[in-house]
Design a protein around this motif. Structure first.
Motif, PDB file in Angstrom:
ATOM      1  N   VAL A  12      31.318 -89.935   8.707  1.00 60.47           N
ATOM      2  CA  VAL A  12      32.294 -90.568   9.601  1.00 60.47           C
ATOM      3  C   VAL A  12      32.964 -91.682   8.793  1.00 60.47           C
ATOM      4  O   VAL A  12      32.343 -92.693   8.457  1.00 60.47           O
ATOM      5  N   ILE A  13      34.217 -91.436   8.441  1.00 60.30           N
ATOM      6  CA  ILE A  13      34.958 -92.352   7.574  1.00 60.30           C
ATOM      7  C   ILE A  13      35.810 -93.264   8.462  1.00 60.30           C
ATOM      8  O   ILE A  13      36.751 -92.815   9.128  1.00 60.30           O
ATOM      9  N   GLY A  14      35.447 -94.528   8.484  1.00 61.79           N
ATOM     10  CA  GLY A  14      36.148 -95.480   9.343  1.00 61.79           C
ATOM     11  C   GLY A  14      37.188 -96.239   8.543  1.00 61.79           C
ATOM     12  O   GLY A  14      36.897 -96.750   7.459  1.00 61.79           O
ATOM     13  N   ILE A  15      38.400 -96.320   9.083  1.00 60.38           N
ATOM     14  CA  ILE A  15      39.479 -97.017   8.367  1.00 60.38           C
ATOM     15  C   ILE A  15      39.785 -98.359   9.025  1.00 60.38           C
ATOM     16  O   ILE A  15      39.906 -98.450  10.247  1.00 60.38           O
ATOM     17  N   THR A  16      39.862 -99.382   8.187  1.00 56.65           N
ATOM     18  CA  THR A  16      40.310-100.694   8.664  1.00 56.65           C
ATOM     19  C   THR A  16      41.362-101.228   7.703  1.00 56.65           C
ATOM     20  O   THR A  16      41.282-101.008   6.491  1.00 56.65           O
ATOM     21  N   LYS A  17      42.340-101.909   8.268  1.00 59.66           N
ATOM     22  CA  LYS A  17      43.245-102.664   7.400  1.00 59.66           C
ATOM     23  C   LYS A  17      42.476-103.867   6.872  1.00 59.66           C
ATOM     24  O   LYS A  17      41.467-104.277   7.472  1.00 59.66           O
ATOM     25  N   ALA A  18      42.987-104.477   5.816  1.00 61.74           N
ATOM     26  CA  ALA A  18      42.368-105.693   5.282  1.00 61.74           C
ATOM     27  C   ALA A  18      42.667-106.886   6.184  1.00 61.74           C
ATOM     28  O   ALA A  18      42.130-107.967   5.992  1.00 61.74           O
ATOM     29  N   TYR A  19      43.558-106.652   7.154  1.00 57.18           N
ATOM     30  CA  TYR A  19      43.814-107.626   8.223  1.00 57.18           C
ATOM     31  C   TYR A  19      43.771-106.828   9.517  1.00 57.18           C
ATOM     32  O   TYR A  19      43.006-105.861   9.568  1.00 57.18           O
ATOM     33  N   CYS A  20      44.508-107.194  10.519  1.00 50.88           N
ATOM     34  CA  CYS A  20      44.405-106.453  11.779  1.00 50.88           C
ATOM     35  C   CYS A  20      45.756-106.440  12.488  1.00 50.88           C
ATOM     36  O   CYS A  20      46.520-107.406  12.381  1.00 50.88           O
ATOM     37  N   THR A  21      46.053-105.343  13.186  1.00 48.96           N
ATOM     38  CA  THR A  21      47.284-105.310  13.985  1.00 48.96           C
ATOM     39  C   THR A  21      47.016-104.664  15.334  1.00 48.96           C
ATOM     40  O   THR A  21      46.033-103.953  15.510  1.00 48.96           O
ATOM     41  N   ARG A  22      47.927-104.918  16.227  1.00 48.57           N
ATOM     42  CA  ARG A  22      47.872-104.278  17.548  1.00 48.57           C
ATOM     43  C   ARG A  22      49.298-104.173  18.053  1.00 48.57           C
ATOM     44  O   ARG A  22      50.089-105.111  17.884  1.00 48.57           O
ATOM     45  N   VAL A  23      49.641-103.060  18.689  1.00 48.95           N
ATOM     46  CA  VAL A  23      50.965-102.941  19.288  1.00 48.95           C
ATOM     47  C   VAL A  23      50.778-102.677  20.772  1.00 48.95           C
ATOM     48  O   VAL A  23      49.911-101.926  21.159  1.00 48.95           O
ATOM     49  N   GLY A  24      51.566-103.367  21.599  1.00 48.63           N
ATOM     50  CA  GLY A  24      51.361-103.283  23.042  1.00 48.63           C
ATOM     51  C   GLY A  24      50.562-104.474  23.529  1.00 48.63           C
ATOM     52  O   GLY A  24      50.191-105.355  22.745  1.00 48.63           O
ATOM     53  N   SER A  25      50.271-104.487  24.833  1.00 48.06           N
ATOM     54  CA  SER A  25      49.599-105.656  25.414  1.00 48.06           C
ATOM     55  C   SER A  25      48.085-105.588  25.215  1.00 48.06           C
ATOM     56  O   SER A  25      47.560-104.588  24.737  1.00 48.06           O
ATOM     57  N   GLY A  26      47.423-106.679  25.612  1.00 49.11           N
ATOM     58  CA  GLY A  26      45.961-106.697  25.590  1.00 49.11           C
ATOM     59  C   GLY A  26      45.400-107.712  24.622  1.00 49.11           C
ATOM     60  O   GLY A  26      46.105-108.217  23.742  1.00 49.11           O
ATOM     61  N   PRO A  27      44.104-108.020  24.800  1.00 50.77           N
ATOM     62  CA  PRO A  27      43.481-109.077  23.999  1.00 50.77           C
ATOM     63  C   PRO A  27      43.407-108.746  22.512  1.00 50.77           C
ATOM     64  O   PRO A  27      43.252-107.584  22.133  1.00 50.77           O
ATOM     65  N   PHE A  28      43.500-109.793  21.697  1.00 50.99           N
ATOM     66  CA  PHE A  28      43.497-109.649  20.241  1.00 50.99           C
ATOM     67  C   PHE A  28      42.997-110.993  19.705  1.00 50.99           C
ATOM     68  O   PHE A  28      43.794-111.901  19.431  1.00 50.99           O
TER      69      PHE A  28
END
Ligand code: GDP
Ligand code: IMO
Ligand code: MG
Length: 429
Positions: free
Chosen positions: A261-277
């Motif tokens: 199971v290969i999990g991908i993460t950015k070296a930072y983080c993004t989110r598009v749309g509403s909701g907690p971050f």
């Protein structure tokens, strides 16, 4: 043989398309298992950019079979556009593209309902891509949906009309919004003809037989684990199981068939749309990441919200997915920072915590950050992990250490070859 899985560990857009395209050459089959045209997976090679929404990211690899699994929801209009775009590239693919008969269809009225219900929510809106995903999965679980296999049935048109009527009666509950149903239906039925001409399969038999005969299969996730219907930041989520468990019901395979199971993460983080971050950066730094990272939705073009990488969040999704190896993407976007922050813990309920609360929306979570020195240089042309600046190795090592899963690939640019296979485990802290 086992099925390997690639999926996103954050809120989507981690670079799944690029990594699937790169690793696809090691496989015989790439299969999408959930989601639909809300996904936008970007591939870049030979200076060309390609964005895929429904078609798996293995499509550009010669001889490789691509399966749209039963867990996916398909809009014939988007599929038609994707096929038209692929045809323009000259790649031959129609004989390598297989569609599950049990995949559900997104009707034009599903998109209409999506738009109407989102607009009705006002400030509470989810920020849906408005591709009809929620309403289609609702009809699936409500046992009203239409499936790809149904289009071959003589009474398909009647069933379509019946579902459309049901949708129209639902729409009466909502304020009217602009939607040219007639024009959309025309495109939809034209797309349906193309879908009819594709290879339709009982994907559960297809995949299991392929496994038995020794074929190597890669399952491609869409969205990110934090958008999972059960474990994401509900209700600000999508409507499918984006975690590795979704592979089983999205392709019809047993849990014992899952391999890496290969999990991908950015070296930072993004989110598009509403909701907690929790680690969102609303000021200059966030804007810098957006500009430097080209953080605009591949499907909707909306600006993505940007923030620092979040260890408690990643540990949560690593746990849910059973991640066996990590890929860290977009490390190059951090090239110009003096210091890079990593959220190592959360602070809420008066103490330092490693776990996410029940509902991130209602608990004022304060991330606790640790700073790491930047490398202040370009990573262009680096192809061996040993040649990475020491501070890249330190950061990657720290992330690896805090997540307790090895990093196998570090991605340093959007092009297919712009990545480094990490062989030596450099651990700091
Ligand atoms: P996906 O939905 O997970 O496939 O990701 P998207 O395609 O929506 O967004 C990822 C974006 O980052 C795309 O524009 C990619 O071309 C780009 N990208 C992927 N990996 C890297 C990387 O390592 N560095 C840079 N600079 N861009 C990358
Ligand atoms: P890929 O596969 C990022 C987000 C939407 C919205 C929420 C619900 O490219 O990573 P939906 O259209 O499913 O009703 O939207 O989920 N979302 C994504 N965000 N990448 C995606 O896909 C997404 N697919 C859906 O922005 O907040
Ligand atoms: Mg995307």
């Amino acid at each position: 043989m086992k099925i390997d899985v690639i999926l996103g560990l954050q809120w989507g857009d981690e670079g799944k398309g690029k990594i699937v395209d790169y690793l696809a050459s090691n496989y015989d089959i790439v299969a999408r298992f959930q989601g639909g045209p809300n996904a936008g997976h970007t591939l870049k090679f030979d200076g060309q950019k390609h964005v895929l929404h429904t078609i798996p990211s293995g499509i550009f690899r010669e001889n490789l079979i691509n399966v749209i699994g039963n867990g996916v929801v398909i809009d014939p209009i988007t599929l038609q556009k994707e096929i038209d775009n692929l045809n323009k590239t000259g790649v031959s693919f129609l004989d390598r593209l297989f569609v599950a008969k049990k995949a559900h269809l997104i009707l034009p009225t599903h998109r209409h309902i999506d738009a109407a219900t989102e607009s009705f929510k006002g400030k509470e809106k989810i920020g849906s891509t408005l591709k009809g995903i929620g309403p289609t999965y609702m009809d699936k679980t409500g046992r009203n949906g239409l499936r790809v296999g149904d289009i071959m049935l003589p009474n398909f048109k009647e069933r379509y009309e019946a579902l459309k009527e049901k949708h129209n009666s639902i729409l009466k509950l909502y304020p009217e919004i602009d939607f040219d149903l007639k024009a959309e239906e025309e495109k939809w039925f034209a797309g349906l003809e193309t879908l009819r001409s594709l290879k339709q399969i009982n994907s559960e038999y297809f995949i299991n037989k392929a496994l038995k005969s020794g074929k190597r299969i890669l399952a491609e996730g869409a969205q990110g684990s934090m958008l999972d219907i059960d474990f994401g930041t509900y209700p600000f989520v999508t409507s499918s199981n984006t975690v590795s468990a979704g592979v089983c019901n999205g392709l019809g395979v047993a849990p014992s068939t899952i391999g890496e199971v290969i999990g991908i993460t950015k070296a930072y983080c993004t989110r598009v749309g509403s909701g907690p971050f929790p680690t969102e950066l609303t000021g200059e730094v966030g804007e810098y990441l957006r500009a430097e990272g080209g953080e605009f939705g591949a499907t909707t073009g909306r600006p993505r919200r940007c923030g620092w990488i979040d260890i408690p969040q990643l540990n949560y999704t690593i746990m849910l997915n059973g991640v066996t190896q990590l890929v860290v993407t977009k490390v190059d976007i951090l090239n110009n920072f003096d210091e890079i922050s990593v959220a190592t813990h959360y602070h809420y309920d008066g103490k330092q915590q490693d776990e996410l609360p029940f509902d991130l929306s209602n608990v004022p979570v304060e991330p606790v950050y640790k700073q790491y020195p930047g490398w202040k240089q370009s990573l262009d042309g680096v192809r061996n992990y040993e040649d990475m600046p020491i501070n890249v190795k330190n950061l990657v090592g720290a992330i690896e250490n805090q997540l307790n899963v090895p990093v196998s690939i570090v991605s340093i640019g959007p092009e297919r070859q712009e990545l480094v296979m990490k062989e030596i485990k450099e651990l700091v802290n």
